[in-house]
Design a protein around this motif. Structure first.
Motif, short mmCIF file in Angstrom:
data_model
loop_
_atom_site.label_atom_id
_atom_site.label_comp_id
_atom_site.label_asym_id
_atom_site.label_seq_id
_atom_site.Cartn_x
_atom_site.Cartn_y
_atom_site.Cartn_z
N GLU A 278 0.82 -1.20 0.00
CA GLU A 278 0.00 0.00 0.00
C GLU A 278 0.86 1.26 0.00
N ARG A 279 1.94 1.27 0.77
CA ARG A 279 2.86 2.41 0.79
C ARG A 279 4.28 1.88 0.96
N MET A 280 5.25 2.62 0.39
CA MET A 280 6.64 2.20 0.49
C MET A 280 7.54 3.42 0.54
N ILE A 281 8.58 3.35 1.38
CA ILE A 281 9.59 4.40 1.43
C ILE A 281 10.97 3.74 1.38
N VAL A 282 11.92 4.45 0.80
CA VAL A 282 13.29 3.96 0.68
C VAL A 282 14.14 4.71 1.71
N GLN A 283 14.94 3.94 2.46
CA GLN A 283 15.79 4.57 3.47
C GLN A 283 16.83 5.45 2.79
N ASN A 284 17.00 6.65 3.32
CA ASN A 284 17.92 7.61 2.72
C ASN A 284 19.26 7.64 3.46
N GLN A 285 19.20 7.60 4.82
CA GLN A 285 20.45 7.66 5.59
C GLN A 285 20.50 6.52 6.61
N TYR A 286 20.21 6.82 7.89
CA TYR A 286 20.35 5.80 8.94
C TYR A 286 19.08 5.73 9.78
N GLU A 287 18.75 4.50 10.19
CA GLU A 287 17.52 4.29 10.96
C GLU A 287 17.75 4.46 12.45
N SER A 288 16.78 5.07 13.12
CA SER A 288 16.73 5.09 14.58
C SER A 288 15.26 5.04 14.99
N THR A 289 14.97 4.44 16.15
CA THR A 289 13.59 4.31 16.61
C THR A 289 13.43 4.91 17.99
N PHE A 290 12.27 5.51 18.22
CA PHE A 290 11.98 6.16 19.50
C PHE A 290 10.51 5.90 19.85
N SER A 291 10.26 5.65 21.12
CA SER A 291 8.89 5.45 21.60
C SER A 291 8.63 6.46 22.71
N ASP A 292 7.65 7.34 22.49
CA ASP A 292 7.41 8.42 23.45
C ASP A 292 6.08 9.09 23.12
N LYS A 293 5.77 10.14 23.85
CA LYS A 293 4.55 10.92 23.64
C LYS A 293 4.90 12.20 22.88
N ILE A 294 4.07 12.57 21.90
CA ILE A 294 4.28 13.82 21.16
C ILE A 294 3.94 14.99 22.08
N LYS A 295 4.89 15.90 22.24
CA LYS A 295 4.68 17.06 23.09
C LYS A 295 4.06 18.22 22.31
N ASP A 296 4.51 18.41 21.08
CA ASP A 296 4.03 19.56 20.32
C ASP A 296 4.20 19.28 18.83
N ILE A 297 3.32 19.87 18.01
CA ILE A 297 3.40 19.75 16.55
C ILE A 297 3.36 21.14 15.94
N ASN A 298 4.29 21.41 15.03
CA ASN A 298 4.30 22.66 14.28
C ASN A 298 3.91 22.33 12.84
N TRP A 299 2.66 22.65 12.48
CA TRP A 299 2.17 22.29 11.15
C TRP A 299 2.79 23.16 10.07
N TYR A 300 3.23 24.35 10.44
CA TYR A 300 3.82 25.24 9.44
C TYR A 300 5.17 24.70 8.97
N GLN A 302 6.11 21.59 9.57
CA GLN A 302 5.94 20.14 9.46
C GLN A 302 6.99 19.41 10.31
N ALA A 303 6.87 19.65 11.61
CA ALA A 303 7.79 19.03 12.57
C ALA A 303 7.05 18.79 13.88
N PHE A 304 7.50 17.77 14.63
CA PHE A 304 6.95 17.55 15.95
C PHE A 304 8.07 17.23 16.93
N GLU A 305 7.75 17.42 18.21
CA GLU A 305 8.72 17.21 19.28
C GLU A 305 8.15 16.21 20.27
N LEU A 306 8.98 15.28 20.72
CA LEU A 306 8.58 14.32 21.74
C LEU A 306 8.85 14.86 23.13
N ASN A 307 8.30 14.20 24.13
CA ASN A 307 8.55 14.61 25.51
C ASN A 307 10.03 14.57 25.86
N SER A 308 10.77 13.72 25.15
CA SER A 308 12.22 13.61 25.39
C SER A 308 13.00 14.73 24.71
#
Length: 563
Positions: A278-300, A302-308
């Motif tokens: 249904e959807r596919m993306i190609v890795q461009n650089q390096y993978e990292s994973t994070f599990s947390d709560k979104i603290k804030d989103i800036n729609w202008y 297009q970025a968000f910040e986690l509690n960390s």
């Protein structure tokens, strides 16, 4: 002057050769003219006041040129109008006062601003739901907000459904009763938002545009918050209609072959029982994973910040999964508990995949579904009173030292957990399921012949959709809320029906967030109240891949809601 009149007469006869001309001072004496509106012109009186002159063709074929009084009334289909609303060919009735029109009525084949009920239609994908407002993205990319009313009818596959079954990402067709209305009269949910079957990661080996498929090597599948080995080789259909991205930029399908050897991520769905990309993306650089709560989103930006305090950008290529469905990035919001699979290096990270853990009883804030637990204080023919009840609020039981009145009807599902059977509303009201306030019941209680009964009550507003009753009150302090996807279901000869959940999460009251589990979770549902589409069902009616919202006491489920 006579020459001008003759010239005008000749001109009109040339334009209307089959008609008889009647100038303003020569129309009938009936006090009205009716027929077809032809034209209007403006003029000014000696006093400087503007007025209109109109040409009307009578039904008999005569053409009248008549002055209109400055203060004349204009209507079309009894609706107030202005002269500019009158178009050539419109049928009219002109009331005369002397030699001038003082009232001009028009009759259209359809009211201005009116269409046959349900004739105005809009198609699109739901991008946002906010109580009585629905925002959809249409085929031209435009987003538009429309409104629900108590009279709005919702249908899915020809069947009437509750509007709270609507999800972001669902494809809908909206019907309206008037052309200028933004209030939905009927909403047809044409198909579910894309239900995700699985999420994979692997090395691209072959991209075959002719056979519409891709071949991956060293394939891993996302399970329980991490990537796990799946297959050495995997061949998956891909029709090329769904976009492919790298670093936020779309890749033409014919160029995918040049990315052989690159790591790709894909989400699949089931098409007629066959897994497809249904959807596919190609890795461009390096993978990292994070599990947390979104603290804030800036729609202008297009970025968000986690509690960390970690920051990520997102774009059209970012894959967002929520409620087991592929979603638009607008499904993200502050306070969402998420797993982020990022692509980048250092502090420059792009969110490739955002997996949202959040689940609730209601699919959106349109829903008014509630789960109660409490003592059955009194039952009469159409209602129940709960005493010292609890309500599940934001995944936590909240207590109330009060009485709650709820209503039931013939369509309410009622299950006696002690006898293990469904009962009728008549049995419910005539049985000993409540402590009535009558003298006889008090005497029975004194003799120990009656006991308190307790229930888990699932409601739509204050209407009971389903209720399960038992003689003992469960310890709600021991309970926790879990969500996950059914991996398997079995009828164990020792303990009864069990399910195994994958990608499950427990709600943490202490942290106020969903905590992902790192292994499959086995739960017994043999004595649980299982609710699907607002009714109680049997354990064997649960299907593999169903998403569940579970209230459980460790191994044993108390309430299971099939999402």
């Amino acid at each position: 002057m006579l020459k001008k009149i003759m010239a005008l007469t000749i001109a009109l006869l040339l334009v209307f050769p089959s008609m008889t001309l009647a100038i303003a001072n020569n129309f009938n004496n009936q006090g009205y003219v009716e027929g077809y509106f032809l034209n209007s012109e403006t003029d000014v009186t000696d006093e400087g006041e503007m007025y209109y002159t109109v040409d009307i063709e009578s039904y008999e074929g005569e053409v009248y040129t008549i002055d209109v009084m400055p203060n004349a009334n204009y209507t079309i289909d009894t609706i107030p109008a202005v002269m500019s609303d009158f178009k050539p060919g419109l049928e009219v009735y002109a009331s005369l006062r002397g030699r001038q029109i003082h009232s001009l009525e028009g009759y259209s084949t359809a009211n201005l601003g009116y269409i046959a009920p349900g004739s105005k239609v809009r198609n699109g994908v739901v991008t946002d739901i906010d109580r009585d407002q629905i925002k959809i993205r249409m085929a031209n990319g435009e987003e538009k907000t429309y409104y629900l009313s108590p009279a709005t009818i919702a249908q899915r596959q020809g069947q009437s459904v509750n509007i709270d079954t609507l999800y972001r990402g669902d494809r809908v067709r909206l019907y309206f009763d008037t052309d200028d209305s933004e209030i939905i009269s009927r909403i047809n949910i044409e198909g579910d938002s894309v239900l995700i079957q699985d999420m994979y990661k692997g090395t691209l080996n072959v991209a075959n545009a002719i056979q519409d498929e891709v071949v991956l090597e060293d394939v891993e599948v996302f399970r329980n918050g991490r990537w796990q080995d799946h297959r050495s080789t995997m061949r998956v259909p891909y029709n090329g209609n769904n976009p492919i991205y790298i670093g936020g930029e779309q890749i033409p399908q014919h160029n995918l072959q040049y990315y052989r050897g690159k790591t790709v991520y894909m989400v699949t769905n089931s098409v007629f029982g066959r897994e497809s990309i249904e959807r596919m993306i190609v890795q461009n650089q390096y993978e990292s994973t994070f599990s947390d709560k979104i603290k804030d989103i800036n729609w202008y930006t297009q970025a968000f910040e986690l509690n960390s305090n970690r920051n990520f950008t997102f774009n059209d290529g970012s894959i967002v999964i929520r409620n087991g469905r592929l979603q638009d990035t607008y499904a993200l919001n502050a306070n969402s508990d998420v797993l982020v699979v990022a692509d980048g290096r250092g502090l420059d990270r792009m969110a490739g995949i955002v997996y949202v853990y959040n689940e609730d009883i209601n699919n959106s804030n349109i829903g008014q579904r509630y789960l109660y637990s409490g003592r059955l204080d009194q039952i009469i023919e159409d209602r129940v009173w709960l005493e010292d009840y609890f309500i599940l609020n934001q995944n936590e039981w909240e207590s109330f030292s009060d009485t709650k009145e709820l209503f039931y009807d013939n369509d309410t599902s009622i299950y006696d957990l002690e006898d293990g059977r469904f009962i009728t509303p008549k049995e419910f009201v005539s049985g000993d399921y409540s402590m009535s306030s009558t003298k006889d019941h008090h005497e029975d209680c004194d003799r120990g012949e009656l006991k308190d009964w307790y229930g888990y009550v699932y409601t739509d507003g204050d209407r009971i959709a389903a209720i399960s009753v038992q003689k003992d009150m469960d310890s709600l302090l021991r309970q926790r809320v879990t969500n996950g996807i059914v991996s398997s279901i079995e009828d164990d000869p020792t303990v009864g029906w069990n399910i195994v959940l994958r990608n499950s999460n427990d709600w943490s009251n202490y942290r106020s967030q969903w905590m992902p589990k790192n292994s499959d979770l086995r739960i017994n549902i043999d004595s649980a109240a299982i609710i699907k589409n607002g009714s109680l069902i049997k354990p064997q009616e649960i299907n593999s891949s169903d998403r569940l919202y579970v209230v459980r006491d460790d191994f044993r489920a108390k309430v299971v809601i099939v999402k």
